[in-house]
Structures are given as structure tokens and as C-alpha cells.
Design an enzyme around this catalytic site. Structure first.
Site, PDB file in Angstrom:
ATOM      1  N   LYS A 112      -1.818 -21.325   8.158  1.00 20.94           N
ATOM      2  CA  LYS A 112      -1.300 -21.737   6.740  1.00 20.94           C
ATOM      3  C   LYS A 112       0.060 -21.117   6.220  1.00 20.94           C
ATOM      4  CE  LYS A 112      -5.584 -23.896   5.360  1.00 20.94           C
ATOM      5  NZ  LYS A 112      -6.695 -23.442   6.317  1.00 20.94           N
TER       6      LYS A 112
HETATM    7  C1  LIG Z   1      -7.234 -24.614   7.198  1.00 15.84           C
HETATM    8  C2  LIG Z   1      -7.719 -23.898   8.674  1.00 15.84           C
HETATM    9  C3  LIG Z   1      -8.045 -24.962   9.644  1.00 15.84           C
HETATM   10  C4  LIG Z   1      -8.082 -26.605   9.349  1.00 15.84           C
HETATM   11  O1  LIG Z   1      -6.991 -27.103   9.030  1.00 15.84           O
HETATM   12  P1  LIG Z   1      -6.802 -28.607   8.614  1.00 15.84           P
HETATM   13  O2  LIG Z   1      -5.300 -28.757   8.285  1.00 15.84           O
HETATM   14  O3  LIG Z   1      -7.288 -28.629   7.084  1.00 15.84           O
HETATM   15  O4  LIG Z   1      -7.384 -29.418   9.492  1.00 15.84           O
HETATM   16  C5  LIG Z   1      -8.316 -24.649  10.800  1.00 15.84           C
HETATM   17  N1  LIG Z   1      -8.329 -23.285  10.996  1.00 15.84           N
HETATM   18  C6  LIG Z   1      -7.957 -22.210  10.050  1.00 15.84           C
HETATM   19  C7  LIG Z   1      -7.980 -20.812  10.438  1.00 15.84           C
HETATM   20  C8  LIG Z   1      -7.736 -22.665   8.683  1.00 15.84           C
HETATM   21  O5  LIG Z   1      -7.234 -21.634   8.009  1.00 15.84           O
END
Ligand SMILES: *Cc1c(COP(=O)(O)O)cnc(C)c1O
Length: 468
Positions: A112
Site C-alpha cells: 500500500k
Molecule cells: C490490502 C492488502 C491486500 C489486498 O489488496 P486489494 O487491493 O484490496 O486487493 C493484500 N495483501 C496485503 C498485505 C494488503 O495490505
């Protein structure tokens, strides 16, 4: 570049407006009216570019008119300078045709950061020129909150309030948020669970009358277009790094809200040759069920070893559905209205178009642990539980031994020591040195009742105190 709503009834917006907008006024999500497209020759010429230079090539058409080139280059340079690996998104080969794309070298050790480090800077840039301030409000069960706080802590025109369920996030995840002591950052621990936090946030967005005049809320979850946009870049980057674009690659993507994998889909639409996109879910398998049956329904939420993928509905799937239905906004509006209180059945033509690119698999906790243990035994590589669902799904969906599969590693294993312990691999992941300080630093957070007015009143008081 103009952005339109998936439900067809909201006004088209420009980039600046779409970043500040969140949901469209008709309840839909914004998508670009038309995607930029790149030829194979053009993509080929990008081989060898630095990550932030490649990001500029891919992102500049989306922000055209809103941020001059020179300023965008500067923003992207600063964004990816916060990452701890010189390659930003390094690839690790763990078998002949099996690769891991490490997306966890940003400040909070999860993918993220790719989007939120950029979004904080983009917001500040836009707001300074508009002479405005905004308030970010979000709920987190873990990774989003810390990445958003890290992305905004240095913003001059953004205040950020993040709600987490009191005593229900891991120590590492809480400390990553609560040891940030800047004056524009507030952590609120709600006496309740994650859904309670999210309900307060949703209700606050619906009724913003508690805010001082001229002040508005901005969302930083993946309904925000800028997050998706930033994530397109690493699909191109990784493909170029292992011999693309001539060689089509398959990506396996650990998925919750369908944001990350939707970015992969956009990369394909923009010209990147991809063989297959694998939707990897945990026991919360709503997307796998849609792919298998064409029926989109709600079920109860399960708590798993991969908590950042624990969702019961997948908001960004609506963005794909819009394309599956030939961008017919009124059709999507009708389906989503029906989905308010009953399951929906997606037409077989629409499902066929999706299945030509996407495959899917659900990986439960026991299998996740097996994958972590097997991968470590086989290759010496330690996966975090989210990335392990990706590797598990890649095994299930592989169509031939020759297929090149890249699994997106979305978090560093040190963020999830309990899951690693449960997998019983015999080693425990060490926290990278730049993060060790969180275990000894001062924490600041406020515990509040599970009540919208209590939270809103707290926000108003804090904002007033800060602004005098
Ligand atoms: C947010 C997150 C996901 C999922 O991502 P999306 O974009 O919501 O599909 C997967 N793995 C981790 C570690 C995350 O923080």
C-alpha cells in the site's frame, strides 16, 4: 483526462476532482473515460528505466492538465525515495518459472506504500494550489492505516484521523500507526470491531455537517482512483525486468478489495501482454465464487491469517463489471441496486469476457501455512501469509510448467510473526532495522466509544485546537 462513474449518473470529473472525490454522487466508482494505450515498441523502450522514471511514463497521461510534467517527476522521485531497496520493486526467482515481486520495501512494509506515499504528496500539491485543507478519515484493520498515516504525516494541508478496533490489531500494526506523533495525525482506538470502525467512517462521510465550514472528508481506501493508478506501474516494471513485453507473463495477486489486481487488468488494457491474472483469495472467497459461478453474493466475514484480505464484498470489482457490461452504467446501477438486498447473477457473456483473462483460487489458512512451510523448505524464501495465498493460488491455476508466473508479495513476513509461527518453519522473520524504533517509541492514541457523535465531536475539538 476525464473520469466517469461506473453507474453513469454522476458528472465527469478531472484528475484533481477525482482524487478529492471518493465515491461518485450516484454511488459508483470513478474510472478513466479512456485509457492511454502504449505500443509494444514503446513499452520495450522503457526497459532499464528507474522505477520513478517508468512511473512518470505511465502516470503522466492520467494526470495530464492537473500536474505539470516537471512537478510530477519531482513528486514521483520523492515518493519512491522513501523505499529501502534500490530496485523499489525487486523480483526474486524461486524456481525456473516462478518469481516473487517484492512490494514491501516501502516505509510500512506493505504494497500500500506504493500508492499512499504518492497520494499524500499529490494531495498536498493539489491542495496548496487550491488553497484548501482536507480531513482524511479512514478505518483500518491493519495495513491501510499505517500506510496512509506514513503517506500523510508530512503533509501541510491534510489532517488525518484513522480508526482502528481497540486491542484487535497486532502490536506491530498498532505501533506503526501510534508512534507517529506529528500534529496532523490522530489515531482513534474504537471500543468495537473493524466493522464498527468502518460504519462510523461511512456514516461520517454521508453526513459531514459536523465539520467546520469549508472543510471536507477525503477517502484513502482503494475506491480512490489515485491508488489504483499508482499500482499499474509495477506490472510494467516487473514484466520489463524479466523479458517482457514479448513474453506474456502470468500474475498471481493476493486480493481483498480487488484494487491491486484491477491495476493489473488496466496494465493489460494499456498494452502490456499478460497471459493470465490469478485472483488469489483466502477463506473470504467472494471473488473466487463469482468467477466459478457467476453469482455475486454476500457471506459472513471470516478472520484469517491474512487479515488484510478479510472482506465480504469487494468494492473495486464494480470497476471490472463496468467493462464486463460494455461500460453500460445504467446496467451496473441496476445490478448494484439489486445487490443491496439480494445476490446478483452476472450474465454468461460478461463472465466469459472476464474468464478469458482471469482465473481464481481460494486458499484457506491450513494451506497458507503449508505453502509458507513448503516454499521455505524448497527455496529458503520466507513468504508472509498474504503472499502465500498468491503462491498457493498460482500452484492451483498453473496451466503448464512453461508458464512464467509472478506472485505479488504484498507484505513483509515480519509484519505477521504469528502466522509464521503457526506455519512452523523454524525461523522467525526479523523486523528491518528502519522499523525497530517502533517497539521503544512513545505511542499516542485515544480510546473512544463505538459512537459516531463521540468520534465526530473529538475530531472537531482536535481540529479547532490545532488551528488556533
Ligand atoms: C490490502 C492488502 C491486500 C489486498 O489488496 P486489494 O487491493 O484490496 O486487493 C493484500 N495483501 C496485503 C498485505 C494488503 O495490505
Amino acid at each position: 483526462m476525464k473520469y466517469i462513474s461506473t453507474r453513469g449518473q454522476a458528472p465527469a470529473l478531472n484528475f484533481e476532482e477525482v482524487v478529492l472525490a471518493g465515491l461518485a454522487s450516484d454511488g459508483g466508482l470513478y474510472v478513466p473515460e479512456k485509457l492511454p494505450e502504449f505500443s509494444q515498441e514503446e513499452i520495450q523502450q522503457w526497459a532499464g528505466l528507474r522505477y520513478d522514471e517508468l512511473a512518470f511514463k505511465i502516470i503522466s497521461p492520467f494526470v495530464a492538465g492537473a500536474i505539470p510534467d516537471e512537478d510530477l517527476r519531482k513528486i514521483l522521485g520523492e515518493t519512491y525515495a522513501t523505499f529501502r531497496h534500490p530496485a523499489i520493486a525487486p523480483l526474486v526467482q524461486i524456481d525456473k518459472n516462478e518469481w516473487i515481486l517484492e512490494l514491501f520495501h516501502g516505509p510500512t512494509l506493505a504494497f500500500k506504500d506504493f500508492a499512499l506515499q504518492m497520494l499524500g504528496r499529490v494531495l498536498d500539491y493539489i491542495l496548496e494550489r487550491r488553497n484548501e485543507r482536507v480531513v482524511i478519515m479512514g478505518a483500518t484493520s491493519g495495513d491501510t492505516g499505517s500506510a496512509a498515516i506514513e503517506g500523510c504525516r508530512h503533509c501541510k494541508f491534510v489532517d488525518i484521523f484513522i480508526l482502528h478496533p481497540h486491542q484487535r490489531v497486532s502490536d506491530v500494526q498498532r505501533r506503526q500507526m501510534t508512534t507517529v506523533l506529528e500534529d496532523n495525525v490522530w489515531n482513534i482506538a474504537i471500543e468495537g470491531n473493524f466493522d464498527d470502525c468502518q460504519n462510523i467512517v461511512k456514516a461520517s462521510f454521508r453526513d459531514q455537517s459536523f465539520l467546520p465550514d469549508g472543510c471536507k472528508l477525503v477517502a484513502v481506501n482503494s475506491i480512490n482512483w489515485a491508488r489504483i493508478m499508482a499500482q499499474i506501474v509495477y506490472y510494467f516494471y516487473s514484466a520489463l525486468a524479466i523479458g517482457g513485453p514479448q513474453k506474456p507473463i502470468t500474475y498471481s495477486v493476493p486480493t481483498g478489495n480487488f484494487g491491486d489486481i484491477f491495476a493489473g487488468y488496466l496494465a493489460v488494457k494499456m498494452g502490456l501482454p499478460v497471459e493470465q491474472l490469478i485472483i488469489a483469495t483466502n477463506k473470504n472467497d467472494v471473488l473466487h465464487r463469482i468467477m466459478s459461478s457467476g453469482i455475486y453474493d454476500r457471506t459472513n466475514l471470516h478472520h484469517t491469517l491474512s487479515p488484510s484480505m478479510d472482506i465480504s464484498i469487494s468494492s473495486n470489482f464494480e470497476r471490472l463489471m463496468f467493462d464486463m457490461y460494455q461500460r453500460d452504467g445504467s446496467k451496473i446501477a441496476a445490478l448494484m441496486a439489486q445487490f443491496e438486498d439480494q445476490p446478483i447473477t452476472i450474465s454468461s457473456e460478461a463472465m466469459e469476457s472476464a474468464r478469458s483473462l482471469f482465473s481464481s483460487a481460494a486458499v484457506d489458512d491450513a494451506t497458507t501455512c503449508e505453502v509458507i512451510a513448503n516454499t521455505f523448505a524448497r527455496t529458503g524464501y520466507l513468504l508472509d501469509p498474504h503472499s502465500a495465498t498468491g503462491v498457493g493460488a498460482s500452484v492451483q491455476c498453473r496451466t503448464s510448467a512453461e508458464q512464467t508466473i509472478v506472485t505479488l508479495a504484498t507484505a513483509h513476513p515480519a509484519k505477521f510473526p504469528d502466522a509464521i509461527a503457526e506455519a512452523d518453519v523454524g525461523v522467525s522473520p526479523s523486523v528491518p532495522p528502519h522499523m525497530e524504533h517502533i517497539f521503544t517509541s512513545e505511542e499516542r492514541f485515544t480510546v473512544l466509544d463505538n459512537n459516531k457523535s463521540t468520534v465526530n465531536q473529538f475530531m472537531v475539538e482536535q481540529l479547532a485546537a490545532q488551528r488556533t
